[in-house]
Design an enzyme around this catalytic site. Structure first.
Site, PDB file in Angstrom:
ATOM      1  N   GLU A   1      -1.410  -0.434   9.392  1.00 54.39           N
ATOM      2  CA  GLU A   1      -0.463   0.869  10.084  1.00 54.39           C
ATOM      3  C   GLU A   1       0.185  -0.185  11.338  1.00 54.39           C
ATOM      4  O   GLU A   1       0.027   0.463  12.350  1.00 54.39           O
ATOM      5  CB  GLU A   1      -1.264   1.814  10.387  1.00 54.39           C
ATOM      6  CG  GLU A   1      -1.583   2.774   9.179  1.00 54.39           C
ATOM      7  CD  GLU A   1      -2.388   3.992   9.539  1.00 54.39           C
ATOM      8  OE1 GLU A   1      -2.840   4.069  10.641  1.00 54.39           O
ATOM      9  OE2 GLU A   1      -2.378   4.976   8.629  1.00 54.39           O
TER      10      GLU A   1
ATOM     11  N   GLU B   1      -3.128   6.472   1.348  1.00 57.33           N
ATOM     12  CA  GLU B   1      -4.151   7.020   2.283  1.00 57.33           C
ATOM     13  C   GLU B   1      -3.741   8.742   2.225  1.00 57.33           C
ATOM     14  O   GLU B   1      -2.823   9.299   2.802  1.00 57.33           O
ATOM     15  CB  GLU B   1      -3.946   6.868   3.789  1.00 57.33           C
ATOM     16  CG  GLU B   1      -4.754   5.546   4.177  1.00 57.33           C
ATOM     17  CD  GLU B   1      -5.064   5.412   5.554  1.00 57.33           C
ATOM     18  OE1 GLU B   1      -4.952   6.321   6.481  1.00 57.33           O
ATOM     19  OE2 GLU B   1      -5.382   4.196   5.900  1.00 57.33           O
TER      20      GLU B   1
END
Length: 738
Positions: A236, A319
């Site tokens: 991320e 995710e």
């Protein structure tokens, strides 16, 4: 030239010549020509699978669907995982990833197989896991790959059980794990290392670490016969920075160790901004996305395609949030089972791939829990010891719950194989009440400390500079008390400081008085009472490291007293610092000099009562209890209920179970896996910072409990009033942010 046209022209020429010869000669040439033509086509036919008859079979290869061409090119026994036509392909066949995060470092090795089998029963074909650098290199140059850190054994076990692996190699992982997986000794380097950047000093450390860990996993890549199909670069990053040179350098390092065939991937929130910053276009790195559960996935997958090469963007939510994390003092995060399952089905209906975060959360044993921040670094939110995450497989491995059943029902619709039968929940036993005895008051042990183990300096020193990464530091100094009292100010303390004062031993026996607590998130001045000491007053500040920030701009999170200390506006000088680190999850049980002298308690305090004055707090003390498991009974999981206690840490049979804080909540009980226990006598040691249970009792129970503190667990509601995955905060990017 087209091979068939050339053969046809040759055939016509030979036929014209043959008319001038005898029929016998013509027959011989015809037979030779037929043999030549057959041999010319033989390699083509040999490489084709069984096919129906066509008039132009020699051109058939060029009209096959691409997946059949890929399958045709696949050599027997050669393994390959690749991306083409916006699909994943495993050994030449389309493949839908149905995965889940399950972190080996949050589960005892004795339970790895149990939890992986439960993940298979959920319908998963792939396991995604991080690699936490700090677990494997807790001290610079000291590498640990045994026990709970035995990464290779975990990966081999996945393969044995028929599970593929998506490996999140970092070096930054987030994961609600201390410092996002970075080893805390990086914070002791001077000048400061700029984490997650192209800083040469930082990259040098990363190169050293990856030079160790990537060669360990390289033999386990799918193409080498192992289970690893993809390796993630960073994590991320688009939510943190925009350093493309850094990301490209990581790609180069990974390729150097893992080769060109392995799929490298990034994970970023499903917005244009995060994808622009976090993806690595042009380097052949697949860009995956994550987003809030309940969002419409397909517009985000359409956006994802813009950041991958044409044909290289299979829709993947790397995710998919089955639950959410919880901080101390919050209500336990819960998400509705049917809502979660319905959101999952929207992705899978159109052949999207998905990785559940989490499939099984596990436990933040030891001191490895992370923390988040809000508006600034003082808005500090440490994570619970439990990492249950409201996942379908609970912290203790239970699967007899609505969320597991709902997700399994959806996965079963799309699985290419029948799902395994459901194993039963693991047995849990309440072993009853455990009577504790107070064995030492921290301040009674100070006289036994060897001065060689005490660091002296003009100003307070950060924990990391004391070569201590976890636990507590006791800061000791003196000040001149004033009539009417004094005011203590510590502008920057990480994370929680309990303040005590005392006179010299000649006055009232040197009794220690608690005067207040300074917390990072509500930093306030403390009034120091005038205790009328004959000489200077001793000041003791016990600072607890409650877990380093793992996400956002404030991850450079040193611990201890990080500023000057002021008494009545003047800077206090001349400090002594005593480390109280205990031992962490991946360390051999050991205690520093403060704890070692507890074994001498009976000598230290023989004939005298442990006396100290308190104001609402008894003070930091050690308590010990024993409980037995009958040799006729099976040793099973249990929970230790800390209701009625204040705040501290617990050890069972010298294993660091983690932190407890029932007065803050919501976690009341600490999970004790059976492999920690033993038949016969078991030993529980508690380091209580504040006030003990009046009866000095804890209970071994058979159920988790998240109802302590200011509120009860709750299911969050969406705008329609239906139970949903509202995740405690506005989170349009689907990231674990606060």
């Amino acid at each position: 030239m087209n091979r068939s046209k050339s053969l046809a022209a040759t055939s016509k020429s030979i036929t014209a010549m043959a008319r001038k010869r005898s029929s016998k000669t013509m027959l011989i040439f015809f037979l030779l020509l037929s043999l030549l033509a057959f041999l010319s086509f033989l390699p083509v036919f040999a490489s084709l699978p069984s096919l129906p008859s066509y008039s132009h079979s020699h051109d058939l290869h060029f009209h096959l669907p691409r997946h059949q061409r890929l399958h045709r090119r696949q050599k027997i026994g050669v393994r390959k995982f690749e991306i083409a036509e916006d699909k994943f392909w495993k050994d030449g066949k389309p493949f839908q990833i149905i995965g889940g995060d399950l972190h080996y470092f949050r589960v005892l090795p004795e339970y790895w197989e149990d939890r992986l089998l439960r993940a298979k029963a959920l319908g998963l074909n792939t396991i995604q896991t991080y690699i936490p650098w700090n677990l494997h290199e807790p001290e610079a140059g000291k590498l640990v790959f045994e026990g709970i850190a035995d990464l290779v054994s975990f990966l081999k076990l996945c393969q044995k059980l028929g599970l593929l692996v998506m490996l999140r190699a970092g070096p930054y992982i987030c994961a609600e794990w201390d410092l996002g997986g970075f080893p805390a000794w990086l914070l002791s380097i001077h000048p400061d290392v700029r984490l997650r950047s192209s800083d040469p000093a930082y990259l040098q450390k990363v190169e050293g670490w990856w030079g160790v860990v990537l060669p360990k996993v390289a033999p386990l890549l799918y193409g080498n016969g192992g289970p690893i199909i993809m390796v993630q670069i960073e994590n991320e990053f688009g939510s943190y920075g925009n350093d493309k040179a850094y990301l490209s350098h990581l790609v180069k390092l990974a390729r150097g160790h893992l080769g060109e065939d392995i799929i490298l991937y990034t994970t970023d929130g499903g917005s244009r901004e995060t994808l622009e910053k976090g993806t690595i276009q042009g380097d052949g790195v697949f860009a995956a996305v994550d987003f809030t559960t309940g969002d419409n996935p397909w517009p985000i997958f359409k956006l994802q395609k813009q950041f991958n090469s044409p044909g290289k963007s299979p829709p993947l939510s790397s995710e998919f949030y089955t639950g959410w994390l919880t901080h101390w003092s919050e209500k336990m995060a819960r998400t509705d089972a049917d809502f979660t399952a319905a959101a999952l089905e929207k992705i899978m209906l159109q052949n999207g791939s998905v990785v559940l975060y989490m499939a099984h959360g596990g436990t933040n044993f030891g001191f490895y829990n992370g923390a988040n921040t809000g508006a600034d670094e003082s808005d500090y939110k440490p994570d619970l010891t439990s990492y249950d995450y409201d996942a379908p497989i609970t912290e203790s491995g239970d699967i007899d719950n609505a969320k597991f059943k709902a997700i399994r029902r959806v996965v079963g619709k799309f699985s290419s194989v029948s799902l395994p039968s459901l194993p039963p929940n693991n047995k849990k036993t309440g072993y009853g009440s455990i009577q504790l005895k107070r064995t030492a008051f921290l301040f009674d042990l100070l006289d036994e400390i060897d001065p060689l183990h005490i660091v002296e300096a003009e100003s307070p020193t950060a924990m990391e500079y004391l070569n201590q990464m976890f636990g507590f530091v006791l800061y000791v100094s003196e000040y001149a008390a004033k009539t009417g009292g004094s005011k203590l100010v510590i502008p920057k303390v990480h994370d929680r400081a309990q303040v005590f004062i005392s006179c010299s031993p000649e006055v009232n026996g040197g009794q220690v008085s608690y005067v207040g607590t300074i917390e990072r998130w509500s930093n306030q001045a403390i009034n120091l009472p005038n205790v009328k000491c004959v000489s200077s007053t001793s000041l003791f500040i016990l600072v607890e490291n409650m877990g380093r920030v793992n996400y956002g701009p404030y991850i450079f999170d040193r611990k201890g007293i990080l500023s000057s200390v002021y008494v009545d506006g003047s800077v206090l000088k001349r400090w002594k610092m005593i480390s109280i680190p205990f031992h962490n999850l991946n360390e051999v049980p050991k205690f520093n000099p403060v704890i070692q002298v507890t074994s001498k308690f009976h000598k230290v305090s023989a004939g005298k009562k442990l006396e100290h004055k308190s104001v609402g707090v008894e003070g930091p003390s050690f308590y010990t209890g024993h409980f037995s498991i009958d040799t006729k009974n099976e040793v099973t999981d249990t929970y230790i209920s800390l209701r009625g206690w204040g705040k501290g840490i617990a050890f069972v049979n010298e294993f660091n179970i983690g932190r407890y804080w029932p007065t803050s909540g919501p976690q009341c009980n600490l999970y004790i896996p059976a492999p920690i226990l033993r038949q016969g006598e078991n030993v529980l040691v508690i380091f209580e910072l504040e006030s003990s249970n009046p009866e000095l009792m804890v209970d071994s129970v058979d159920q988790p409990d998240f109802t302590c503190g200011p509120g009860q667990a709750s299911v969050h509601q969406n705008e329609d009033g239906k139970a949903s995955a509202s995740l405690l905060t506005s989170n349009p990017l689907g990231l674990r942010t606060f």
